[in-house]
Design a protein around this motif. Structure first.
Motif, mmCIF file in Angstrom:
data_model
loop_
_atom_site.group_PDB
_atom_site.id
_atom_site.type_symbol
_atom_site.label_atom_id
_atom_site.label_comp_id
_atom_site.label_asym_id
_atom_site.label_seq_id
_atom_site.Cartn_x
_atom_site.Cartn_y
_atom_site.Cartn_z
ATOM 1 N N UNK A 73 0.872 -1.070 0.042
ATOM 2 C CA UNK A 73 -0.213 0.158 -0.145
ATOM 3 C C UNK A 73 0.635 1.388 -0.103
ATOM 4 N N UNK A 74 2.145 1.299 0.796
ATOM 5 C CA UNK A 74 2.732 2.871 1.235
ATOM 6 C C UNK A 74 3.364 2.625 -0.434
ATOM 7 N N UNK A 83 -10.469 -2.501 2.450
ATOM 8 C CA UNK A 83 -9.178 -3.940 2.241
ATOM 9 C C UNK A 83 -9.817 -5.335 2.464
ATOM 10 N N UNK A 84 -9.621 -6.228 1.955
ATOM 11 C CA UNK A 84 -10.117 -7.523 1.714
ATOM 12 C C UNK A 84 -9.091 -8.259 1.749
ATOM 13 N N UNK A 85 -9.740 -9.336 2.949
ATOM 14 C CA UNK A 85 -8.858 -10.381 2.458
ATOM 15 C C UNK A 85 -9.317 -11.831 1.530
ATOM 16 N N UNK A 86 -8.545 -12.143 1.244
ATOM 17 C CA UNK A 86 -8.943 -13.173 0.082
ATOM 18 C C UNK A 86 -8.308 -14.905 0.498
ATOM 19 N N UNK A 87 -9.649 -15.881 0.620
ATOM 20 C CA UNK A 87 -8.936 -17.048 0.942
ATOM 21 C C UNK A 87 -8.545 -17.882 0.165
ATOM 22 N N UNK A 88 -7.022 -18.802 -0.114
ATOM 23 C CA UNK A 88 -6.372 -19.372 -0.704
ATOM 24 C C UNK A 88 -7.177 -20.146 -1.257
ATOM 25 N N UNK A 89 -6.622 -20.399 -2.600
ATOM 26 C CA UNK A 89 -7.925 -21.338 -2.943
ATOM 27 C C UNK A 89 -6.670 -22.442 -4.166
ATOM 28 N N UNK A 90 -7.183 -23.426 -4.435
ATOM 29 C CA UNK A 90 -6.323 -24.615 -5.355
ATOM 30 C C UNK A 90 -5.707 -23.477 -6.104
ATOM 31 N N UNK A 91 -5.810 -22.555 -7.278
ATOM 32 C CA UNK A 91 -4.880 -22.391 -8.203
ATOM 33 C C UNK A 91 -4.251 -21.123 -7.696
ATOM 34 N N UNK A 114 -4.365 -10.462 -0.815
ATOM 35 C CA UNK A 114 -5.212 -8.946 -0.134
ATOM 36 C C UNK A 114 -5.521 -8.685 -1.697
ATOM 37 N N UNK A 115 -6.519 -7.902 -0.834
ATOM 38 C CA UNK A 115 -7.189 -7.086 -2.311
ATOM 39 C C UNK A 115 -7.295 -5.498 -1.945
ATOM 40 N N UNK A 116 -7.308 -4.524 -2.220
ATOM 41 C CA UNK A 116 -7.219 -3.182 -2.488
ATOM 42 C C UNK A 116 -7.987 -2.741 -3.564
ATOM 43 N N UNK A 117 -9.374 -1.855 -2.889
ATOM 44 C CA UNK A 117 -10.458 -1.098 -3.475
ATOM 45 C C UNK A 117 -9.946 0.065 -3.108
ATOM 46 N N UNK A 118 -9.629 1.163 -3.924
ATOM 47 C CA UNK A 118 -9.632 2.386 -4.224
ATOM 48 C C UNK A 118 -10.209 3.629 -4.976
ATOM 49 N N UNK A 119 -11.415 4.879 -4.728
ATOM 50 C CA UNK A 119 -12.351 5.549 -5.610
ATOM 51 C C UNK A 119 -11.374 6.545 -5.396
ATOM 52 N N UNK A 120 -10.741 6.476 -6.726
ATOM 53 C CA UNK A 120 -10.040 7.708 -7.263
ATOM 54 C C UNK A 120 -10.237 8.962 -7.969
ATOM 55 N N UNK A 121 -9.377 9.982 -7.799
ATOM 56 C CA UNK A 121 -9.622 11.109 -8.181
ATOM 57 C C UNK A 121 -8.556 11.191 -9.250
ATOM 58 N N UNK A 148 6.453 -4.169 -7.183
ATOM 59 C CA UNK A 148 6.425 -5.849 -6.787
ATOM 60 C C UNK A 148 5.345 -5.874 -5.802
ATOM 61 N N UNK A 149 5.099 -7.393 -6.094
ATOM 62 C CA UNK A 149 4.203 -7.973 -4.912
ATOM 63 C C UNK A 149 2.428 -8.178 -5.682
ATOM 64 N N UNK A 150 2.541 -7.419 -6.894
ATOM 65 C CA UNK A 150 1.221 -7.213 -7.136
ATOM 66 C C UNK A 150 0.932 -8.369 -8.144
#
Length: 234
Positions: A169-170, A188-196, A201-208, A226-228
């Motif tokens: 995020x920084x 911010x929302x943590x997504x559960x792990x799946x087989x794939x 972490x899912x980040x949603x931002x409303x931006x101007x 990095x990390x995306x």
């Protein structure tokens, strides 16, 4: 004034001229709306203007045979008020709330103005109808360009990022700040792990966002951080 003149009677040719003029003026405004892919376009504006003109003609001349009847008072404007109310409901259908912004207000207003132009034509107020059409064009076209250039230099966008670590995020914030992008809302929302895919972490931002910055440019830049895991822009 000619003694044979009857204000309650109209020639069929004049009726045809007024209806055709309503189609032309309503179509001109509708064409501008259609060009910009608005909810109410070419045909809708024609129908509203034509319908308003027809109702005004009916209101003024449709009940002429009852003028001489006792206890009957004719009000030429009685149906015009119903048109304005009815078009208000039609215009409300073009207003949409997308979650990011409210759209369709200008189109709703143009429908309302087109109805007024149709009423003017039906009443034979040609100068007012023509002048109103010109002013509507100036408002929708010229003022629209001025508004986008001087008043609406930024656009609301939704940015969604899936990342492996919260520290990302920084780095994202630094990148957005370098573009003079203002964050209005962050989720911010943590997504559960799946087989794939592993847990992320899912980040949603409303931006101007400044209009000069294209969505593809944002996606390419943030993907390079990095990390995306995934990124999308609406």
């Amino acid at each position: 004034m000619n003694a044979s003149y009857n204000p309650w009677v109209i020639d069929y040719t004049v009726i045809l001229v007024r209806l055709v003029l309503a189609v032309l003026l309503g179509g001109l405004i509708g064409f501008e709306r259609e060009q910009h892919n608005h909810p109410a376009g070419f045909r809708t504006h024609i129908l509203v203007c034509l319908g308003s003109s027809m109702i005004m003609l009916l209101s003024i001349y449709g009940f002429a045979e009852f003028v001489g009847e006792p206890n009957v008072r004719i009000d030429p404007a009685r149906l015009a008020t119903a048109v304005i109310t009815g078009v208000g409901f039609l215009g409300a259908g073009t207003i949409l709330f997308t979650g990011k912004a409210i759209t369709g207000l200008t189109t709703a207003a143009s429908l309302w103005v087109v109805a007024a132009i149709g009423l003017q034509i039906g009443a034979g107020f040609y100068v007012g109808a023509a002048a109103g059409t010109v002013l509507v064009f100036i408002t929708l076209w010229v003022f629209n360009k001025m508004e986008h250039r001087f008043l609406k230099s930024k656009k609301v966008r939704k940015l969604t990022i899936q990342a492996e670590e919260e520290e990302l995020l920084d780095r994202v914030s630094e990148k957005l700040a370098s573009w003079s992008i203002v964050t209005q809302k962050l989720t911010l929302k943590r997504l559960q792990a799946t087989l794939d895919a592993p847990q992320c972490l899912e980040v949603q931002l409303d931006l101007m966002v400044p209009r000069s910055i294209e969505p593809k440019e944002m996606v390419d830049a943030i993907k390079g951080i990095g990390g995306v895991v995934a990124v999308s822009v609406e």
